[in-house]
Scaffold this active site. Structure first.
Site: not given
Length: 317
Positions: A236, A265, A284
């Site tokens: 994370r 993000e 990601h």
């Protein structure tokens, strides 16, 4: 029964099918939903699927028919689980679906940094090999993984998979976890955090995001690492202090980093890691392989079916 998916695009941008959910009732899928659109779209839903849409307790109170939320992710910090429980709403997540894919990206980062594949491929394509007087050349030091030490922060399914791959490369494995399992893993050393930072050639994060792990990799932690060390984060974003990592890379305090997640993000253009030295960043995507997302949809349906049959699974609240 009305099923609403508020943000289906990331899990399925069109290469998979949502048709399987039609048999459970009226199924409506939105690619993306803005915060101000959530209540209107979800107010009549019996079932809600979400990925990164943030659902607060106040929002849940404005969804009177809602009985079940199916997360299209492993993490569940995007929804107020306590309020959901008070309202009788069940929340299920999708655990362990991306284990192999995330571990694969960890070593994609490591191998890119140690073998410098793109650097040398670009050099060849620009004509440097054609003009070279020797049969080979290298533009930067290359590194063998055999005999190096990898430090794994967190030892869930992904951490375990990373350790297996590391051992196949001949690496020594150190693990920092609140729940050491030394009796079950004789070929792994369970150590304290400082020892892991100090002795590892690669530090890779696979811990959940909690109050204790937020900013776990901060300036103090980075200062304890070798100046030849590599940091990998596929867990994370907030586990790592972006600014501190950028400073460590730019000052040469550590060698390189590979990150698939950031604190925010998409990141702002001012994020210091975007311009930091020796920093590989992917958007990601560790979970985004076709096979991985197909597995996600399978589990999403299995979770829904289990709930409807009265024995919910993977419940997180």
């Amino acid at each position: 029964m009305k099923i609403v998916n508020l943000d289906g695009y990331a899990a399925n941008p069109g290469d998979l099918s949502w048709e399987r959910f039609d048999k459970y009732g009226e199924y409506i899928v939105y690619d993306r939903t803005k915060p101000e659109e959530m209540i209107e779209r979800a107010k009549d839903a019996d079932i809600l699927f979400i990925n990164k849409c943030v659902i607060t307790g106040d929002m849940l109170r404005q969804m009177p028919k809602l009985k079940y939320v199916g997360l299209q992710s492993t993490g569940y910090n995007v929804i107020d689980g306590k309020t959901a429980r008070e309202l009788g709403i069940t929340i299920s997540n999708i655990p362990a679906y991306s284990t192999n894919a995330v571990a694969q990206l960890v070593f994609a980062f490591i191998l890119q940094i140690t073998n410098k594949v793109s650097l040398h491929s670009d050099a060849v394509h620009s004509g440097e090999w054609t003009a070279c007087p020797d049969f080979c050349f290298w533009k930067a030091p290359l590194t063998e993984l055999d005999g190096k030490t990898i430090g794994i922060v967190g030892f869930g399914s992904i951490g375990k998979r990373v350790s297996n791959i590391a051992k196949a490369f001949g690496m020594k494995v150190l693990v920092y976890t609140p729940h050491p399992q030394q009796d079950d893993y004789q070929d792994i050393a369970f150590v304290d955090f400082d020892t892991l930072l100090r002795e590892s050639d690669v530090v890779t994060c696979h811990c959940p995001l909690t109050e204790k792990t937020t900013n776990l990799i901060n300036a103090e932690a980075l200062a304890k690492m070798k100046d030849s060390a590599i940091l990998i984060n596929t867990s994370r974003g907030p586990v790592v202090d972006d600014a501190a990592l950028a400073d460590a890379l730019n000052s040469g305090s550590i060698l390189a980093a590979g990150v698939d997640v950031l604190r925010e993000e998409p990141p702002k253009a001012t994020n210091p890691l975007l311009t930091a030295k020796n920093c590989l960043i992917t958007p990601h995507v560790a979970w985004a392989g076709f096979e991985t997302r197909a597995r996600l949809l399978d589990i999403l349906e299995d979770n829904l079916k289990a709930f409807l049959e009265g024995h919910p699974q993977n419940v997180v609240n």
